[in-house]
Enzyme design. Sequence first.
Site: not given
Length: 491
Positions: A151, A410-412
């Site tokens: 992100n 996972f901020c993905n």
Amino acid sequence: MTAPSSRPRVLFPADGCAIALTEFSAAYPAFAATSHIDELRASEYERLDRLGHVYLDYTGGGLYAESQVRRHHALLKDGVLGNPHSHNPSSLASTALVESARAAVLEFFNADPAEYDVIFTANASGALKLVGESYPFEAGDRYLLTYDNHNSVNGIREFARACGASVKYLPVGEPDLRLDAAMVTEELGRGSDGAHNLFAFPAQSNFSGVQHPLEWIDEAHALGWDVLLDCAAFAPTNRLDLSAVHPDFVPLSFYKMFGYPTGTGALVVRREALGKLRRPWFAGGTITLASVQGEGWHHLAPGHAGFEDGTVDYLGLPAVQIGLEHVSAIGVDAIHNRVMALTSWLLEAMSELRHTGGAPMVRIFGPSDTECRGATVAFYLLDPNGVPYDVARMEDLAGRRGISIRTGCFCNPGDGEIAHRITPSDMAECFVEKSEPVTFTECHDIIRDSTGKMPNTMRVSLGLASNFADVYAFATFAESFRDCGPADVPR
Ligand SMILES: Cc1ncc(COP(=O)(O)O)c(C=O)c1O
């Protein structure tokens, strides 16, 4: 002959690690060359085994060796270190340590100081924000990025859009969560002539572990692109040689590489690309001169100084050099070979795990072998009907065995949306106007309730101090769910 319905033998019994290690050592003879890391595990990372901890979240954060902290402490104990940017002895001593850390970063990545500079930041996200806010995006420019970015890379699109540049995502595909190379080439061919074109991709996805071809850097350069290569998840267990590849912007977080200190990262940047950046403000330390009388009068300092706002972490930066020396002494290649052997064993173990009826117990998101991938594995644990167990419960149950894994997105979001087949209209549900912003947990519930899909993932990741017992412990944990229906999962 065994009846097909007979219960599979236990593959990873809790007391079977020693035998499994013997078999593993025979299957991966090169692993023996990393025995010095087993010795370090027993000395420098002794706390892990003393506390009964199985740490499998290295992509979240690395672990520090005891000697790193000792050396740093000794340096602080015997130093009188003041704020840099002055000429008194304590200031000069700090400046020398900061510059020594900067040189150590360049040396570690084999970067020619004539070609690359190092800007110290708080973390990789801080490095990415510097690029986003300073890249000279204008109408007609392009920001091209892959789906599997973190992100903090995705967020650069807000700067691009605000300046009128176009934003384009390159999707990853199932089942490997890789990109189609022909599509990348085609899209790179669409860079606007004479405009600013920025291409961003992770050297290693922090979700799937996929490693993209670094040849894309030269290809992009030849077609008029600047390249942002996110190495936050790659650098801890892979050699990044900046004399062999020449990305323009390389964000890093040092705590991911060697655990300590946690408040420091860097933007390793090609000097030529740095010259293109336009800082939107100035601060103490970033200028050679400013005046309050002539509003608008200031001169930005050249090189990294113009990008390091205020006072750098001058007491923490010497610990970066200590950490780099620690990793160099162990050997990046030894760390790489070791975690990849362990990852190979783990992937195989995961795919061998079956319920009694033959249904797989694990679904891996991303490559199921070690070809062009790193030591990060995203997956679900599945019940006998192929339905994933609740991942938060699994994290909790792993924790009760002293195993640290990570769950979530996972901020993905890009890898997660493809892995879980979440469509734009599924996601749109989570972006309707509400008085409070929708959280990830609420989004998970909205999508699960409306579509039955579960946009939540489990992840294990290996690093410098990982050993065979760690991956074996995880396999034992995963196998404990054989034939476990949803109602049988312990509360
Ligand atoms: C690939 C990647 N990029 C960027 C980041 C952001 O790092 P930080 O949170 O240290 O700023 C992370 C963190 O997990 C990451 O894995």
